[in-house]
Design a protein around this motif. Structure first.
Motif, PDB file in Angstrom:
ATOM      1  N   ILE A 124     -39.177 -40.957   0.685  1.00  0.00           N
ATOM      2  CA  ILE A 124     -38.732 -41.490   1.980  1.00  0.00           C
ATOM      3  C   ILE A 124     -38.792 -40.408   3.054  1.00  0.00           C
ATOM      4  O   ILE A 124     -39.262 -40.642   4.182  1.00  0.00           O
ATOM      5  N   LEU A 125     -38.325 -39.200   2.688  1.00  0.00           N
ATOM      6  CA  LEU A 125     -38.358 -38.106   3.663  1.00  0.00           C
ATOM      7  C   LEU A 125     -39.782 -37.769   4.070  1.00  0.00           C
ATOM      8  O   LEU A 125     -40.067 -37.499   5.247  1.00  0.00           O
ATOM      9  N   PHE A 126     -40.674 -37.772   3.088  1.00  0.00           N
ATOM     10  CA  PHE A 126     -42.070 -37.499   3.401  1.00  0.00           C
ATOM     11  C   PHE A 126     -42.648 -38.585   4.314  1.00  0.00           C
ATOM     12  O   PHE A 126     -43.426 -38.295   5.233  1.00  0.00           O
ATOM     13  N   SER A 153     -39.672 -30.117  10.204  1.00  0.00           N
ATOM     14  CA  SER A 153     -38.594 -29.693  11.090  1.00  0.00           C
ATOM     15  C   SER A 153     -37.491 -29.033  10.278  1.00  0.00           C
ATOM     16  O   SER A 153     -37.378 -29.209   9.061  1.00  0.00           O
ATOM     17  N   LEU A 154     -36.658 -28.271  10.971  1.00  0.00           N
ATOM     18  CA  LEU A 154     -35.545 -27.607  10.296  1.00  0.00           C
ATOM     19  C   LEU A 154     -34.585 -28.635   9.702  1.00  0.00           C
ATOM     20  O   LEU A 154     -34.003 -28.414   8.644  1.00  0.00           O
ATOM     21  N   ARG A 155     -34.413 -29.732  10.409  1.00  0.00           N
ATOM     22  CA  ARG A 155     -33.536 -30.778   9.871  1.00  0.00           C
ATOM     23  C   ARG A 155     -34.077 -31.327   8.568  1.00  0.00           C
ATOM     24  O   ARG A 155     -33.332 -31.535   7.604  1.00  0.00           O
ATOM     25  N   PHE A 156     -35.377 -31.583   8.527  1.00  0.00           N
ATOM     26  CA  PHE A 156     -35.999 -32.082   7.296  1.00  0.00           C
ATOM     27  C   PHE A 156     -35.802 -31.083   6.168  1.00  0.00           C
ATOM     28  O   PHE A 156     -35.415 -31.442   5.040  1.00  0.00           O
ATOM     29  N   LEU A 157     -36.061 -29.805   6.445  1.00  0.00           N
ATOM     30  CA  LEU A 157     -35.928 -28.775   5.415  1.00  0.00           C
ATOM     31  C   LEU A 157     -34.483 -28.648   4.939  1.00  0.00           C
ATOM     32  O   LEU A 157     -34.225 -28.492   3.734  1.00  0.00           O
ATOM     33  N   PHE A 158     -33.545 -28.710   5.860  1.00  0.00           N
ATOM     34  CA  PHE A 158     -32.140 -28.585   5.491  1.00  0.00           C
ATOM     35  C   PHE A 158     -31.698 -29.747   4.599  1.00  0.00           C
ATOM     36  O   PHE A 158     -31.054 -29.545   3.558  1.00  0.00           O
ATOM     37  N   VAL A 159     -32.039 -30.972   4.992  1.00  0.00           N
ATOM     38  CA  VAL A 159     -31.648 -32.147   4.200  1.00  0.00           C
ATOM     39  C   VAL A 159     -32.273 -32.079   2.801  1.00  0.00           C
ATOM     40  O   VAL A 159     -31.611 -32.328   1.784  1.00  0.00           O
ATOM     41  N   THR A 198     -31.994 -31.134  -2.944  1.00  0.00           N
ATOM     42  CA  THR A 198     -32.602 -30.469  -4.103  1.00  0.00           C
ATOM     43  C   THR A 198     -31.573 -29.640  -4.847  1.00  0.00           C
ATOM     44  O   THR A 198     -31.501 -29.671  -6.086  1.00  0.00           O
ATOM     45  N   ARG A 199     -30.741 -28.902  -4.126  1.00  0.00           N
ATOM     46  CA  ARG A 199     -29.726 -28.058  -4.746  1.00  0.00           C
ATOM     47  C   ARG A 199     -28.729 -28.896  -5.549  1.00  0.00           C
ATOM     48  O   ARG A 199     -28.403 -28.575  -6.697  1.00  0.00           O
ATOM     49  N   ASN A 200     -28.255 -29.983  -4.943  1.00  0.00           N
ATOM     50  CA  ASN A 200     -27.279 -30.835  -5.640  1.00  0.00           C
ATOM     51  C   ASN A 200     -27.884 -31.504  -6.872  1.00  0.00           C
ATOM     52  O   ASN A 200     -27.229 -31.653  -7.908  1.00  0.00           O
ATOM     53  N   THR A 201     -29.140 -31.905  -6.770  1.00  0.00           N
ATOM     54  CA  THR A 201     -29.795 -32.576  -7.895  1.00  0.00           C
ATOM     55  C   THR A 201     -30.032 -31.598  -9.040  1.00  0.00           C
ATOM     56  O   THR A 201     -29.782 -31.927 -10.212  1.00  0.00           O
ATOM     57  N   LEU A 202     -30.490 -30.393  -8.741  1.00  0.00           N
ATOM     58  CA  LEU A 202     -30.719 -29.386  -9.787  1.00  0.00           C
ATOM     59  C   LEU A 202     -29.424 -29.056 -10.521  1.00  0.00           C
ATOM     60  O   LEU A 202     -29.435 -28.819 -11.736  1.00  0.00           O
ATOM     61  N   GLY A 204     -36.719 -16.861   2.069  1.00  0.00           N
ATOM     62  CA  GLY A 204     -35.284 -16.659   2.272  1.00  0.00           C
ATOM     63  C   GLY A 204     -34.501 -17.949   2.257  1.00  0.00           C
ATOM     64  O   GLY A 204     -34.609 -18.759   1.339  1.00  0.00           O
ATOM     65  N   GLU A 205     -33.712 -18.171   3.292  1.00  0.00           N
ATOM     66  CA  GLU A 205     -32.841 -19.348   3.347  1.00  0.00           C
ATOM     67  C   GLU A 205     -33.607 -20.645   3.550  1.00  0.00           C
ATOM     68  O   GLU A 205     -33.033 -21.727   3.405  1.00  0.00           O
ATOM     69  N   LEU A 206     -34.882 -20.550   3.884  1.00  0.00           N
ATOM     70  CA  LEU A 206     -35.683 -21.757   4.037  1.00  0.00           C
ATOM     71  C   LEU A 206     -36.289 -22.231   2.725  1.00  0.00           C
ATOM     72  O   LEU A 206     -36.824 -23.335   2.645  1.00  0.00           O
ATOM     73  N   SER A 207     -36.224 -21.399   1.688  1.00  0.00           N
ATOM     74  CA  SER A 207     -36.801 -21.768   0.394  1.00  0.00           C
ATOM     75  C   SER A 207     -36.057 -22.959  -0.195  1.00  0.00           C
ATOM     76  O   SER A 207     -34.828 -23.074  -0.090  1.00  0.00           O
TER      77      SER A 207
END
Length: 364
Positions: free
Chosen positions: A188-190, A200-206, A211-215, A242-245
């Motif tokens: 959906i995000l894609f 966008s930064l918003r897309f990357l942040f969401v 991803t973090r919660n699912t892992l 860095g923080e964008l990974s």
């Protein structure tokens, strides 16, 4: 007036005044009530053959004894002139002590002098036989009890195992659903950003948070599947540092990176502030040093890998790590906790490897 109208207590009182043989001959098998009362009577009173005639003796033993023997607690036999050889006849008919499971008292009257020794020997033999039988019955009961307990334990073990399997299946289904939901949200995000110019930064942040919660909620095998999805979507590219990974602060413990990146890794992403314990980098080749800053690499496996121009900086931990058979060229370990690290056998260009310790000692 019929005896059947008498109270039980009165009938038991009447039985006490009658010879034992007459009680059986007069009342036994009349009905269930009288049979039960006679059983109760002989549970507290002696069955006395001493006043019985030979005819009564031969009538009672085969006719009634098979039904009341389990209720007798006291038995009296006699060898007087009215009942000669009664004791020997009783024994010769097969009525040994082991056939009376509740017998607590046995009396012999008018024993003839030449029979005393024989009677004593026979009574001793019967007692031993009865004791041996009781011991065998007790041993059998113990075996049966042990088998029953083992059966119950096995049934309980199977029940617990089935319950555990049901829980595991439920958890696996739940984790599978978590992964499926993540893949759906990723699609959906894609779709939302398909025509945008870059992410966008918003897309990357969401996406990073999801991803973090699912892992965190997945097991190792499904974490690996999720990382494969990210690689296929080109979301682990080295530009996202860095923080964008996508793996920033993620739980990637136990991941076999050697199965995700086949042998040569030129675009391994930064994985910072992450849990990377038990991760595997076996037989991988690194030509540069991705940033693992502030990540926990304890128990990771770098066996037979090739590291070139690689820096392990002071913010990570490398306890219980294996570098068995690895080729290390221009690799530095700077003030890193490295307890129980295995390097041998290894192949090293020693002039290019250095260890920097907190006390300033340097080895090349």
């Amino acid at each position: 007036m019929s005896l059947e109208l008498f109270a039980n207590e009165l009938l038991l009182e009447i039985f006490g005044y009658l010879p034992s043989v007459h009680v059986l001959q007069a009342f036994y098998r009349l009905n269930t009530r009288f049979d039960q009362l006679i059983h109760v009577h002989f549970q507290t009173s002696r069955f006395d053959f001493r006043a019985a005639t030979i005819r009564d003796f031969y009538n009672v033993c085969p006719t009634y004894f098979p039904y009341i023997k389990d209720h007798l607690v006291s038995l009296g036999l006699s060898d007087d002139d009215e009942t000669p050889n009664q004791i020997e006849l009783f024994r010769s008919d097969g009525w040994t002590l082991d056939r009376f499971p509740h017998l607590r008292s046995l009396s012999f009257d008018h024993l003839r002098s030449n029979d005393n020794q024989t009677a004593y020997a026979q009574r001793t033999h019967d007692l031993r036989t009865a004791i041996d039988k009781r011991r065998q019955e007790y041993a059998l009961a113990e075996v049966q009890r042990s088998l029953y307990q083992q059966k119950r334990a096995d049934e309980l073990g199977v029940k617990q195992e089935n319950s555990l399997n049901e829980v595991l299946v439920e958890k696996n289904l739940e984790r599978g659903n978590v992964l499926i939901e993540y893949q759906r949200e990723l699609s959906i995000l894609f779709a939302d950003y398909l025509y945008s110019n870059g992410f966008s930064l918003r897309f990357l942040f969401v996406l990073q948070m999801r991803t973090r919660n699912t892992l965190q909620s997945l097991g190792i095998s499904r974490r690996t599947i999720l990382l494969k999805n990210l690689i296929q979507a080109n979301l682990l590219r080295k530009e996202l540092k860095g923080e964008l990974s996508m793996l920033y602060q993620a739980n990637v413990s136990g991941i076999q990176f050697d199965q995700l990146f086949i042998h040569h890794v030129s675009d391994c992403p930064d994985i910072q502030h992450a849990d990377m314990r038990h991760a595997s980098f076996r037989v991988m080749s690194f030509s540069h040093s991705p940033s693992f800053a502030f990540s926990n690499l304890d128990y990771s496996d770098w066996s037979f890998s090739k590291l070139d121009n690689f820096d392990f900086d002071l913010t990570i931990t490398l306890n219980n790590v294996r570098f068995t058979g690895s080729q290390l060229e221009s690799v530095s370990f700077e003030a890193i906790p490295m307890n129980k690290v295995s390097f041998r056998p290894w192949e090293v260009y020693q002039k290019h490897i250095c260890f920097l310790f907190n006390h300033g000692w340097k080895y090349k």
